[in-house]
Design an enzyme around this catalytic site. Sequence first.
Site, mmCIF file in Angstrom:
data_model
loop_
_atom_site.group_PDB
_atom_site.id
_atom_site.type_symbol
_atom_site.label_atom_id
_atom_site.label_comp_id
_atom_site.label_asym_id
_atom_site.label_seq_id
_atom_site.Cartn_x
_atom_site.Cartn_y
_atom_site.Cartn_z
ATOM 1 N N GLU A 199 28.936 -23.980 -37.677
ATOM 2 C CA GLU A 199 28.017 -23.583 -36.607
ATOM 3 C C GLU A 199 28.806 -22.984 -35.451
ATOM 4 O O GLU A 199 29.945 -23.399 -35.200
ATOM 5 C CB GLU A 199 27.259 -24.794 -36.056
ATOM 6 N N LYS A 251 30.115 -22.798 -31.831
ATOM 7 C CA LYS A 251 30.333 -23.832 -30.805
ATOM 8 C C LYS A 251 29.799 -23.298 -29.476
ATOM 9 O O LYS A 251 30.418 -22.448 -28.849
ATOM 10 C CB LYS A 251 31.815 -24.177 -30.694
ATOM 11 N N ASP A 267 28.763 -22.758 -25.680
ATOM 12 C CA ASP A 267 29.463 -23.014 -24.420
ATOM 13 C C ASP A 267 28.435 -23.446 -23.387
ATOM 14 O O ASP A 267 27.970 -22.661 -22.562
ATOM 15 C CB ASP A 267 30.185 -21.739 -23.965
ATOM 16 N N TYR A 269 22.571 -30.027 -32.782
ATOM 17 C CA TYR A 269 23.676 -30.003 -33.734
ATOM 18 C C TYR A 269 24.008 -31.383 -34.321
ATOM 19 O O TYR A 269 25.028 -31.546 -34.992
ATOM 20 C CB TYR A 269 24.935 -29.390 -33.114
ATOM 21 N N LYS A 292 38.856 -23.070 -32.257
ATOM 22 C CA LYS A 292 38.612 -22.424 -30.970
ATOM 23 C C LYS A 292 38.947 -20.936 -31.020
ATOM 24 O O LYS A 292 39.910 -20.514 -31.665
ATOM 25 C CB LYS A 292 39.438 -23.101 -29.863
ATOM 26 N N CYS A 295 42.194 7.610 2.156
ATOM 27 C CA CYS A 295 42.263 7.660 0.694
ATOM 28 C C CYS A 295 43.718 7.589 0.230
ATOM 29 O O CYS A 295 44.565 8.370 0.702
ATOM 30 C CB CYS A 295 41.624 8.955 0.192
ATOM 31 N N CYS A 332 44.696 11.234 -1.277
ATOM 32 C CA CYS A 332 44.794 12.487 -0.509
ATOM 33 C C CYS A 332 44.848 12.288 1.005
ATOM 34 O O CYS A 332 45.035 13.256 1.742
ATOM 35 C CB CYS A 332 43.621 13.406 -0.852
ATOM 36 N N CYS A 367 36.015 8.299 -0.788
ATOM 37 C CA CYS A 367 36.891 9.294 -0.176
ATOM 38 C C CYS A 367 36.051 10.508 0.195
ATOM 39 O O CYS A 367 35.194 10.944 -0.574
ATOM 40 C CB CYS A 367 37.984 9.687 -1.167
ATOM 41 N N CYS A 406 40.821 16.125 -2.939
ATOM 42 C CA CYS A 406 41.355 14.883 -3.508
ATOM 43 C C CYS A 406 41.730 15.044 -4.977
ATOM 44 O O CYS A 406 40.892 15.435 -5.796
ATOM 45 C CB CYS A 406 40.331 13.764 -3.350
#
Length: 675
Positions: A113, A115, A117, A225, A315, A409, A412, A427, A433
Amino acid sequence: MIPIAEQVAQLREQLESHNYAYYVLDEPSISDAQYDALYRQLIALETEHPELITTESPTQRVGGKVKSGFQEVRHTVPMLSLDNAFSDEELAEFNQRVAARLSKQIPLVYAAEPKMDGLAVNLRYQQGRLVQAATRGDGELGEDVTHNVRTIRAIPLKLCGSGWPDVLEVRGEVFMHKAALDKINQAQLERGDRPFANPRNAAAGSLRQLDPTITAQRPLSFFCYGWGQVSDDFKLPACYSEMLDLLKTWGLPINPLASLVEDQAGLVNYYQDLFALRATLPYEIDGIVYKLDRLEGQQALGFTSKFPRWAIARKFPAQEVWTKLLAIDVQVGRTGALTPVARLEPVLVGGVMVSNATLHNMDEIKRRDVRIGDTVIVRRAGDVIPEVVAPVLSQRPENTALFEMPVACPECGSDVVKELDKAVYCCTGGLFCPAQRKRALAHFVSRKAMDIQGLGEKLIDQLVSAGLVAHPDDFYKLNSDELLQLERMASKSAQKVIDAIDASKSTTLPRFIYALGIPEVGEVTAKNLAQHFKTLDALMQASLKQLLSVADVGEIVAHHLIQFFAQAHNLEVIEGLLSAGVSWPLIETPISSLDSVFSGKTCVLTGSLQQMTREQAKAELENLGAKVSSAISAKTDYLIAGEKAGSKLAKAEVLGVNVLTEAEFIELLGEQLDG
């Protein structure tokens, strides 16, 4: 007439049946709207007849009194943890240990199955009714969360079917779907609250609320489970998987990805299949749980002091890890947006070494209170770019530094500004630029801008890579010999590009304004600006007040214009274009528009016109001195509404804008032209 009590019973039965179809079978039998309608019917009947309300009614899931604290619950059967395997080799060692200890008559078949979280819970049913729910806690003692668990629709308040034992403890995981977490976090941010770091934290935080009404607002889910205490007189089936099937028939949801596998090859193949699916699943999983399927074998293998010998968790590589935030740099995107990037002490996340991660934007950095020098949680899910989720406040040193967005920026040197209605810093050196270069060049040559045919993105990439073009004015310095140096460029093609560049020098002011690529300035706005100011110099020197008087120009667009023309780099490029010979005819006010009723007025067209096209109507209006806008606002003078006029007509009526039908417009137009 069906008695009220019978109606209530039928509604409850229908709702529980639909819950079973939705949460257990994963096959919804009615729509959400239909379910809600049945639910409201039940509420109405129970409100009129409170004596019919029972604790198992679906309406009793939501709410309850705020609890002063959680009571301890001692588990009748301890909720032990699982041993872990972090590699195929460790999984093979587990399989070998089981085979060595097990009778050869018992096959090596495992129930596998995902696992989940989330948060482990124990549900206690007596005579089929949910009487208690507790968290795992330390395995021996948990917390009573019955009131909160009752709000979870996936968990039946009363078991379905028949044949269940008098006492049945069911074990499973309460979790939250990723989409639900996104929605909750958005609401958290809007309230100014800290978002949840991940679905597991959201599930745990929701289940441990002292106020059940808050839990009821959080869309929690559940997968079963296993089991704890079961009545002594109940005969368990021979296999774990068969018991899960029984639990499913009693209304408890089982993960649909659960499967039976055999021997080491089956263990590994299932792991690989689920690992490949992991990023696409609607919920988080952090591995696989394998349990010997035959209960006889489980009993023979028994337990260590910490975990069962017949089960193991394989895991996945960690998707969330802790590491040090060394610095925050800024990257400039092709649209000019500045994105803060975390420079991290390299760490393995989800099987990939990560040293950089996104911080999204300045607002997120402030909300999450992330500082340079912090230990931070870094997450990587599938192919998603790693992100810094949150700082670990308990690990914060005294010498952390707050991050501030640069005022210039980094690419530039142009000014950096925060967009008025967004969390984005940008910017303002759009024409100059380097980070925005290819995007600015491609826009400049596009059909609705300078319309330089033959200059596609591939050729622009070649010109930039060869160092021949950096800014739009450089196009006008090219010659055919330079183009011939490029890969796959023939003499005839090169000359065509040069001819197209030369032809583009003769343009119009609206096209030129649009070609500059000023944020938020589209074709219509560029045309309105040109018609209003008549010359480029007048536009470049316009004040905020003057800009706001232009149709289709609001505060955001006006600020973008002022910021763009305030940058010396942008002015240098514009001067280069004019020096190269880019020009346009003067815009003159047509004589016919001087005394027109539409002169100086802002008009909007909507709906379908029958006697002329929208473009023709627009041209007629502009010839009479009108400013034609695409959006309606309080500054709009006339809305010309054709057939099937929709939201603009409704908005005009709310704002008190003069509305002309097509017939009225044609009549008024005729009067102006005759006059």
